[in-house]
Motif scaffolding. Structure first.
Motif, PDB file in Angstrom:
ATOM      1  N   ARG A   1     -84.541 -36.880 -30.915  1.00 46.56           N
ATOM      2  CA  ARG A   1     -83.572 -37.934 -31.222  1.00 46.56           C
ATOM      3  C   ARG A   1     -83.861 -39.175 -30.397  1.00 46.56           C
ATOM      4  NH1 ARG A   1     -79.180 -35.568 -33.995  1.00 46.56           N
ATOM      5  NH2 ARG A   1     -79.215 -33.272 -33.873  1.00 46.56           N
ATOM      6  N   THR A   2     -83.583 -40.340 -30.992  1.00 46.70           N
ATOM      7  CA  THR A   2     -83.707 -41.609 -30.283  1.00 46.70           C
ATOM      8  C   THR A   2     -82.316 -42.150 -29.984  1.00 46.70           C
ATOM      9  OG1 THR A   2     -83.878 -42.765 -32.409  1.00 46.70           O
ATOM     10  CG2 THR A   2     -85.936 -42.157 -31.321  1.00 46.70           C
ATOM     11  N   ALA A   3     -82.279 -43.164 -29.148  1.00 47.31           N
ATOM     12  CA  ALA A   3     -80.996 -43.691 -28.682  1.00 47.31           C
ATOM     13  C   ALA A   3     -80.154 -44.267 -29.821  1.00 47.31           C
ATOM     14  CB  ALA A   3     -81.233 -44.755 -27.617  1.00 47.31           C
ATOM     15  N   ASP A   4     -80.793 -44.694 -30.901  1.00 48.00           N
ATOM     16  CA  ASP A   4     -80.048 -45.298 -32.009  1.00 48.00           C
ATOM     17  C   ASP A   4     -79.540 -44.267 -33.016  1.00 48.00           C
ATOM     18  OD1 ASP A   4     -82.418 -44.533 -33.147  1.00 48.00           O
ATOM     19  OD2 ASP A   4     -82.982 -46.526 -33.877  1.00 48.00           O
ATOM     20  N   GLY A   5     -79.629 -42.971 -32.667  1.00 48.56           N
ATOM     21  CA  GLY A   5     -79.126 -41.935 -33.553  1.00 48.56           C
ATOM     22  C   GLY A   5     -80.117 -41.479 -34.599  1.00 48.56           C
ATOM     23  N   GLN A   6     -81.324 -42.010 -34.548  1.00 51.28           N
ATOM     24  CA  GLN A   6     -82.357 -41.571 -35.482  1.00 51.28           C
ATOM     25  C   GLN A   6     -83.313 -40.635 -34.756  1.00 51.28           C
ATOM     26  OE1 GLN A   6     -83.649 -44.534 -38.429  1.00 51.28           O
ATOM     27  NE2 GLN A   6     -82.413 -46.031 -37.336  1.00 51.28           N
ATOM     28  N   GLY A   7     -84.552 -40.504 -35.227  1.00 51.16           N
ATOM     29  CA  GLY A   7     -85.455 -39.568 -34.589  1.00 51.16           C
ATOM     30  C   GLY A   7     -86.910 -39.838 -34.889  1.00 51.16           C
ATOM     31  N   VAL A   8     -87.774 -39.110 -34.181  1.00 50.45           N
ATOM     32  CA  VAL A   8     -89.219 -39.196 -34.385  1.00 50.45           C
ATOM     33  C   VAL A   8     -89.765 -37.781 -34.511  1.00 50.45           C
ATOM     34  CG1 VAL A   8     -91.434 -39.907 -33.414  1.00 50.45           C
ATOM     35  CG2 VAL A   8     -89.402 -41.317 -33.041  1.00 50.45           C
ATOM     36  N   VAL A   9     -90.516 -37.523 -35.581  1.00 45.66           N
ATOM     37  CA  VAL A   9     -91.176 -36.234 -35.769  1.00 45.66           C
ATOM     38  C   VAL A   9     -92.455 -36.237 -34.946  1.00 45.66           C
ATOM     39  CG1 VAL A   9     -92.346 -34.745 -37.428  1.00 45.66           C
ATOM     40  CG2 VAL A   9     -90.183 -35.843 -38.046  1.00 45.66           C
ATOM     41  N   THR A  10     -92.599 -35.239 -34.070  1.00 43.14           N
ATOM     42  CA  THR A  10     -93.739 -35.196 -33.152  1.00 43.14           C
ATOM     43  C   THR A  10     -94.736 -34.095 -33.470  1.00 43.14           C
ATOM     44  OG1 THR A  10     -92.469 -33.812 -31.624  1.00 43.14           O
ATOM     45  CG2 THR A  10     -92.382 -36.212 -31.283  1.00 43.14           C
ATOM     46  N   ALA A  11     -94.367 -33.158 -34.332  1.00 46.89           N
ATOM     47  CA  ALA A  11     -95.301 -32.084 -34.680  1.00 46.89           C
ATOM     48  C   ALA A  11     -94.853 -31.409 -35.971  1.00 46.89           C
ATOM     49  CB  ALA A  11     -95.382 -31.049 -33.564  1.00 46.89           C
ATOM     50  N   ILE A  12     -95.823 -30.905 -36.717  1.00 48.58           N
ATOM     51  CA  ILE A  12     -95.563 -30.110 -37.918  1.00 48.58           C
ATOM     52  C   ILE A  12     -95.850 -28.659 -37.577  1.00 48.58           C
ATOM     53  CG2 ILE A  12     -96.157 -29.723 -40.335  1.00 48.58           C
ATOM     54  CD1 ILE A  12     -97.230 -32.605 -40.420  1.00 48.58           C
ATOM     55  N   LEU A  13     -94.878 -27.787 -37.797  1.00 57.72           N
ATOM     56  CA  LEU A  13     -95.066 -26.369 -37.509  1.00 57.72           C
ATOM     57  C   LEU A  13     -95.915 -25.714 -38.591  1.00 57.72           C
ATOM     58  CD1 LEU A  13     -91.460 -25.505 -36.275  1.00 57.72           C
ATOM     59  CD2 LEU A  13     -93.491 -26.024 -34.898  1.00 57.72           C
ATOM     60  N   ALA A  14     -96.469 -24.546 -38.282  1.00 61.46           N
ATOM     61  CA  ALA A  14     -97.350 -23.843 -39.211  1.00 61.46           C
ATOM     62  C   ALA A  14     -96.635 -23.592 -40.535  1.00 61.46           C
ATOM     63  CB  ALA A  14     -97.805 -22.521 -38.602  1.00 61.46           C
ATOM     64  N   ARG A  15     -97.344 -23.826 -41.624  1.00 59.54           N
ATOM     65  CA  ARG A  15     -96.787 -23.634 -42.966  1.00 59.54           C
ATOM     66  C   ARG A  15     -97.064 -22.224 -43.461  1.00 59.54           C
ATOM     67  NH1 ARG A  15     -99.540 -29.328 -44.933  1.00 59.54           N
ATOM     68  NH2 ARG A  15     -97.765 -30.706 -44.516  1.00 59.54           N
ATOM     69  N   THR A  16     -96.088 -21.628 -44.106  1.00 59.21           N
ATOM     70  CA  THR A  16     -96.313 -20.329 -44.745  1.00 59.21           C
ATOM     71  C   THR A  16     -96.978 -20.499 -46.102  1.00 59.21           C
ATOM     72  OG1 THR A  16     -94.085 -20.365 -45.717  1.00 59.21           O
ATOM     73  CG2 THR A  16     -94.341 -19.296 -43.568  1.00 59.21           C
ATOM     74  N   SER A  17     -96.801 -21.646 -46.708  1.00 54.41           N
ATOM     75  CA  SER A  17     -97.448 -21.963 -47.987  1.00 54.41           C
ATOM     76  C   SER A  17     -97.396 -23.465 -48.175  1.00 54.41           C
ATOM     77  CB  SER A  17     -96.747 -21.262 -49.162  1.00 54.41           C
ATOM     78  OG  SER A  17     -95.420 -21.745 -49.313  1.00 54.41           O
ATOM     79  N   VAL A  18     -98.321 -23.983 -48.969  1.00 55.57           N
ATOM     80  CA  VAL A  18     -98.292 -25.408 -49.303  1.00 55.57           C
ATOM     81  C   VAL A  18     -98.843 -25.597 -50.714  1.00 55.57           C
ATOM     82  CG1 VAL A  18    -100.528 -25.784 -48.161  1.00 55.57           C
ATOM     83  CG2 VAL A  18     -99.025 -27.734 -48.620  1.00 55.57           C
ATOM     84  N   LEU A  19     -98.072 -26.278 -51.543  1.00 57.02           N
ATOM     85  CA  LEU A  19     -98.499 -26.589 -52.908  1.00 57.02           C
ATOM     86  C   LEU A  19     -99.164 -27.958 -52.895  1.00 57.02           C
ATOM     87  CD1 LEU A  19     -98.441 -25.777 -55.941  1.00 57.02           C
ATOM     88  CD2 LEU A  19     -96.304 -27.092 -56.116  1.00 57.02           C
ATOM     89  N   SER A  20    -100.403 -28.025 -53.389  1.00 51.92           N
ATOM     90  CA  SER A  20    -101.171 -29.273 -53.383  1.00 51.92           C
ATOM     91  C   SER A  20    -101.720 -29.558 -54.774  1.00 51.92           C
ATOM     92  CB  SER A  20    -102.339 -29.196 -52.392  1.00 51.92           C
ATOM     93  OG  SER A  20    -101.898 -28.880 -51.098  1.00 51.92           O
ATOM     94  N   ARG A  21    -102.080 -30.795 -54.980  1.00 54.08           N
ATOM     95  CA  ARG A  21    -102.844 -31.171 -56.174  1.00 54.08           C
ATOM     96  C   ARG A  21    -103.930 -32.136 -55.715  1.00 54.08           C
ATOM     97  NH1 ARG A  21    -101.745 -36.380 -57.809  1.00 54.08           N
ATOM     98  NH2 ARG A  21     -99.719 -37.264 -57.266  1.00 54.08           N
ATOM     99  N   PRO A  22    -105.034 -32.223 -56.435  1.00 56.11           N
ATOM    100  CA  PRO A  22    -106.101 -33.138 -56.009  1.00 56.11           C
ATOM    101  C   PRO A  22    -105.682 -34.593 -56.159  1.00 56.11           C
ATOM    102  CG  PRO A  22    -106.652 -32.079 -58.098  1.00 56.11           C
ATOM    103  CD  PRO A  22    -105.399 -31.440 -57.618  1.00 56.11           C
TER     104      PRO A  22
END
Length: 331
Positions: free
Chosen positions: A86-107
């Motif tokens: 969280r930041t002081a203005d009540g918002q936030g910053v994402v600092t890391a992506i946790l391991a995915r169990t699955s991911v749907l992709s397209r080229p």
């Protein structure tokens, strides 16, 4: 009136302005990160909206916070579990992506995989009497589900368009899918009980709907999410995205429990590059026969002593499925 041609100096000025805008946008998360209170503990959350550089992250209490994403951590998508502060203005910053169990992709346009949604457990393939269903497209979706290790199911929508006999004939066309283990549902939005059965099957899962244009995906989403407008308003208020919320990849709560991810990118989904071995594994009913043909490199086409073609002759594999396998193999 002919368009006015820009001079080289004007073109360079436009490029400079665009580059400055990109730099300012890229620096936003880092500026916000620099303002973080060192005593603020990182939290885990889930991305429930993704629109460009803007993310909405749901915390453990179910509150939604507008976040930016730190550079060089990858590209979070809807459904991702993330670490954020969280930041002081009540918002936030994402600092890391946790391991995915699955991911749907397209080229993407260059052929590289572009993630659309993460941590899915269900891929719901929609078909309908109109437009004419494409078994080839259905099988691409099923191969995609097999390749990322999630359960797929087939849903025949708009069944009210068919009289009883044509309806049975339509269902028989796809009878081989439940035979090989894909749950199949036949529904109509005019038959609420049929939608309720599907909703119960999605309870506790994280699902995404895929299918041809015109099969009724948007209408089914509204039927599965009777409070969708309320949820859109909640996400919009929390993130400040306003009207963009309805066109962003979003994760909604199902009333029966679980989540439904609605992503614009799914509308143009297609199967990316896939190896022969992966393709054989993607057709689950072929697996018992793989390696039992006379030739190791058998394409299950015209080669003698082909175990797969013998299984088709014996009725263990649908001929249409083998034809679609061969079509995908020869792309």
């Amino acid at each position: 009136m002919p368009k006015r041609r820009l001079s080289a100096r004007q073109i360079e000025r436009i490029r400079t302005i665009q580059e400055r805008r990109r730099e300012r946008l890229a620096s936003r998360p880092e500026r916000a990160l620099a303002e973080l209170d060192a005593e603020v503990e990182p939290e885990e959350g889930r991305v429930v909206v993704r629109h460009g550089a803007n993310l909405a992250v749901e915390d453990k209490e179910g509150h939604v916070v507008h976040c930016l994403c730190r550079q060089n951590i990858g590209h979070p998508v809807c459904g991702d579990r993330v670490v954020w502060q969280r930041t002081a203005d009540g918002q936030g910053v994402v600092t890391a992506i946790l391991a995915r169990t699955s991911v749907l992709s397209r080229p993407d346009y260059s052929g590289r995989p572009k993630p659309l949604a993460a941590n899915l457990t269900r891929l719901v393939v929609l078909i309908a009497p109109e437009p004419e269903p494409s078994g080839y497209l259905v099988d691409q979706y099923l191969v995609a589900a097999e390749s990322i290790g999630i359960q797929a199911m087939l849903v025949g929508n708009k069944m009210d368009l068919l009289d009883p006999e044509p309806r049975l004939a339509f269902q028989r066309r796809f009878a081989h899918y439940p035979t090989i283990g894909y749950p199949t549902f036949w529904i109509s939005l005019r038959e609420p009980d049929s939608v309720a059965v599907l909703s119960a099957a999605l309870a506790g899962e994280t699902s995404v709907l895929v299918g041809q244009s015109g099969v009724g995906k948007s209408s089914l989403v509204k039927a599965l999410l009777p409070d969708r407008e309320i949820q859109v308003g909640r996400l919009s208020e929390a993130t400040g995205l306003g009207r963009h919320t309805t066109s962003a990849a979003s994760c909604y709560r199902l009333p029966s429990g679980g989540s439904l991810i609605d992503s614009p990118g799914v509308r143009s989904f297609r199967l990316g590059d896939i190896s022969r071995d992966e393709l054989e594994l993607g057709f689950r009913e072929l697996r018992p026969y793989v390696g039992k043909c006379r030739f190791k490199d058998c394409r299950h086409d015209h080669e003698p002593d082909c175990a797969v073609r013998q299984a088709v002759a014996d009725g263990a594999i649908a001929a249409e499925r083998l034809a679609n396998f061969q079509h995908l193999l020869g792309r």
